[in-house]
Design a protein around this motif. Structure first.
Motif, PDB file in Angstrom:
ATOM      1  N   THR A 132       0.847  -1.196   0.000  1.00 30.34           N
ATOM      2  CA  THR A 132       0.000   0.000   0.000  1.00 30.34           C
ATOM      3  C   THR A 132       0.880   1.243   0.000  1.00 30.34           C
ATOM      4  O   THR A 132       1.930   1.263   0.649  1.00 30.34           O
ATOM      5  CB  THR A 132      -0.836   0.071   1.302  1.00 30.34           C
ATOM      6  OG1 THR A 132      -1.110  -1.254   1.741  1.00 30.34           O
ATOM      7  CG2 THR A 132      -2.115   0.839   1.100  1.00 30.34           C
ATOM      8  N   LEU A 133       0.413   2.264  -0.677  1.00 30.65           N
ATOM      9  CA  LEU A 133       1.142   3.530  -0.649  1.00 30.65           C
ATOM     10  C   LEU A 133       0.318   4.554   0.125  1.00 30.65           C
ATOM     11  O   LEU A 133      -0.829   4.827  -0.202  1.00 30.65           O
ATOM     12  CB  LEU A 133       1.380   4.022  -2.078  1.00 30.65           C
ATOM     13  CG  LEU A 133       1.983   5.427  -2.178  1.00 30.65           C
ATOM     14  CD1 LEU A 133       3.427   5.429  -1.709  1.00 30.65           C
ATOM     15  CD2 LEU A 133       1.886   5.941  -3.607  1.00 30.65           C
ATOM     16  N   ASN A 134       0.904   5.078   1.200  1.00 29.92           N
ATOM     17  CA  ASN A 134       0.246   6.171   1.915  1.00 29.92           C
ATOM     18  C   ASN A 134       1.041   7.430   1.661  1.00 29.92           C
ATOM     19  O   ASN A 134       2.222   7.483   1.996  1.00 29.92           O
ATOM     20  CB  ASN A 134       0.244   5.915   3.423  1.00 29.92           C
ATOM     21  CG  ASN A 134      -0.448   4.614   3.770  1.00 29.92           C
ATOM     22  OD1 ASN A 134      -1.547   4.338   3.281  1.00 29.92           O
ATOM     23  ND2 ASN A 134       0.201   3.798   4.587  1.00 29.92           N
ATOM     24  N   SER A 135       0.407   8.423   1.074  1.00 33.29           N
ATOM     25  CA  SER A 135       1.182   9.653   0.915  1.00 33.29           C
ATOM     26  C   SER A 135       0.482  10.834   1.575  1.00 33.29           C
ATOM     27  O   SER A 135      -0.730  11.007   1.454  1.00 33.29           O
ATOM     28  CB  SER A 135       1.492   9.926  -0.555  1.00 33.29           C
ATOM     29  OG  SER A 135       0.323  10.102  -1.278  1.00 33.29           O
ATOM     30  N   ARG A 136       1.249  11.576   2.334  1.00 29.01           N
ATOM     31  CA  ARG A 136       0.751  12.790   2.966  1.00 29.01           C
ATOM     32  C   ARG A 136       1.614  13.942   2.473  1.00 29.01           C
ATOM     33  O   ARG A 136       2.649  14.252   3.042  1.00 29.01           O
ATOM     34  CB  ARG A 136       0.859  12.683   4.492  1.00 29.01           C
ATOM     35  CG  ARG A 136      -0.150  11.726   5.092  1.00 29.01           C
ATOM     36  CD  ARG A 136      -0.589  12.101   6.509  1.00 29.01           C
ATOM     37  NE  ARG A 136       0.351  12.895   7.267  1.00 29.01           N
ATOM     38  CZ  ARG A 136       1.031  12.451   8.345  1.00 29.01           C
ATOM     39  NH1 ARG A 136       0.913  11.198   8.726  1.00 29.01           N
ATOM     40  NH2 ARG A 136       1.830  13.254   9.024  1.00 29.01           N
TER      41      ARG A 136
ATOM     42  N   SER B 287       3.353  -1.401   3.938  1.00 28.13           N
ATOM     43  CA  SER B 287       3.147  -0.163   3.192  1.00 28.13           C
ATOM     44  C   SER B 287       4.421   0.663   3.054  1.00 28.13           C
ATOM     45  O   SER B 287       5.394   0.483   3.770  1.00 28.13           O
ATOM     46  CB  SER B 287       2.090   0.667   3.912  1.00 28.13           C
ATOM     47  OG  SER B 287       2.541   0.929   5.226  1.00 28.13           O
TER      48      SER B 287
ATOM     49  N   ASN C  23       5.287   4.641   3.149  1.00 27.72           N
ATOM     50  CA  ASN C  23       4.710   5.938   3.515  1.00 27.72           C
ATOM     51  C   ASN C  23       5.584   7.068   3.025  1.00 27.72           C
ATOM     52  O   ASN C  23       6.794   7.048   3.238  1.00 27.72           O
ATOM     53  CB  ASN C  23       4.567   6.060   5.040  1.00 27.72           C
ATOM     54  CG  ASN C  23       3.727   4.944   5.604  1.00 27.72           C
ATOM     55  OD1 ASN C  23       2.744   4.520   4.987  1.00 27.72           O
ATOM     56  ND2 ASN C  23       4.124   4.422   6.749  1.00 27.72           N
TER      57      ASN C  23
ATOM     58  N   GLN D 163       5.942  11.325   2.843  1.00 28.88           N
ATOM     59  CA  GLN D 163       5.452  12.548   3.468  1.00 28.88           C
ATOM     60  C   GLN D 163       6.254  13.741   2.960  1.00 28.88           C
ATOM     61  O   GLN D 163       7.471  13.642   2.781  1.00 28.88           O
ATOM     62  CB  GLN D 163       5.683  12.411   4.971  1.00 28.88           C
ATOM     63  CG  GLN D 163       4.588  12.991   5.839  1.00 28.88           C
ATOM     64  CD  GLN D 163       4.926  12.764   7.298  1.00 28.88           C
ATOM     65  OE1 GLN D 163       5.276  11.647   7.684  1.00 28.88           O
ATOM     66  NE2 GLN D 163       4.842  13.803   8.095  1.00 28.88           N
TER      67      GLN D 163
END
Ligand code: ADP
Length: 262
Positions: free
Chosen positions: A133-137, A171, A173, A175
């Protein structure tokens, strides 16, 4: 080795000159042995794929295979090893240019976020393949930085590539935010992590925590040293923190472009 050893048992200027000469000799010897090690590494890294190529070429030439599947397998290995050679040569070329200060950076005032998004888009295929999973903030309206867009993308692509490579599940992440006069980028994974002892070494040329594993995954051991060089040439910083079995986190920062500082 440079066999210089100056023994002057005095604490005056002559004494400190002696110490300086000894230090210089030590430094020179260290430099020479680093150089020797570097070239030994290069020849080893170049010789390995060539050995494979020659070996499999011989097998194919002498028809020493049982099935068509086997033949295809050897050809695939030959293709992979050729790709590795190309990668190695490109990496070495990049490194030598950087270390001689001969790399031309096209420093422009750019939106780092846009560059990162291009790299993320390209990484998406590999991410999906591995089910990560890719979480980008990514903050909106992050100030512009002065950097070389192409080289910056190379930095992000390399770090993302490593994160994906060294992560089995979980994942990645990403940021981006600005703080004080800098834009910060964090690329973090939930992968294998790096042992405490190895952390200070990962930016060194040819350093690989697990040689055979990295090789299997296509690594040259040059990626992170190129990344560090490129980041620093763009006036940025890079650091890494990691927990074995938990994951790894790369933190980068770039100064906000002077032209746009309020
Ligand atoms: P390689 O081509 O082997 O990936 P790099 O210079 O990119 O070489 O990285 C050096 C070593 O640092 C790797 O061999 C690997 O052991 C370790 N490493 C780099 N990135 C990560 C990561 N995200 N997670 C765990 N280990 C990593």
């Amino acid at each position: 080795n440079l066999h210089v050893r100056v023994d002057i048992p005095s604490k005056d200027e002559v004494g400190s000159l002696g110490t300086a000469i000894n230090d210089l000799a030590l430094e020179t010897n260290r430099y020479r042995s680093n150089r020797r090690e570097f070239f030994a590494n290069i020849s080893h890294e170049l010789r390995t794929p060539i050995t494979y190529l020659k070996g499999y070429a011989e097998i194919l030439k002498k028809d020493l295979y049982q099935t068509e599947e086997e033949r295809q397998h050897y050809l695939t290995i030959m293709e992979d090893e050729s790709d590795r050679l190309t990668r190695l040569i490109n990496d070495l070329f990049d490194l030598s240019k950087m270390e001689e200060g001969k790399i031309d950076l096209q420093m422009d005032v750019i939106d780092l976020t846009g560059v990162l998004e291009v790299a993320l888009k390209k990484a998406k295929i590999e991410l999906d393949k591995k089910g990560l999973t890719l979480n980008s903030r990514i903050d909106k309206d992050v100030p512009l930085v002065k950097a070389d867009a192409i080289r910056l993308e190379q930095v992000f692509t390399n770090l993302l590539g490593n994160s994906i490579q060294y992560t089995k599940k979980g994942s990645i992440n990403v940021q981006v935010y600005s703080k004080r006069n800098e834009v910060h980028v964090i690329i973090e994974d939930s992968g294998v992590g790096i042992h405490e002892e190895d952390i200070p070494l990962v930016f060194e040329r040819f350093y690989r925590v697990e040689k055979s594993r990295s090789r299997e995954l296509g690594g040259t051991g040059l990626g992170l040293s190129i990344v560090k060089n490129l980041v620093e040439l763009q006036n940025g910083t890079i650091s890494v923190s990691s927990q074995l079995g938990q994951g790894t986190r790369f933190q980068l920062s770039f100064p906000i472009a002077k032209e746009v500082e309020a």
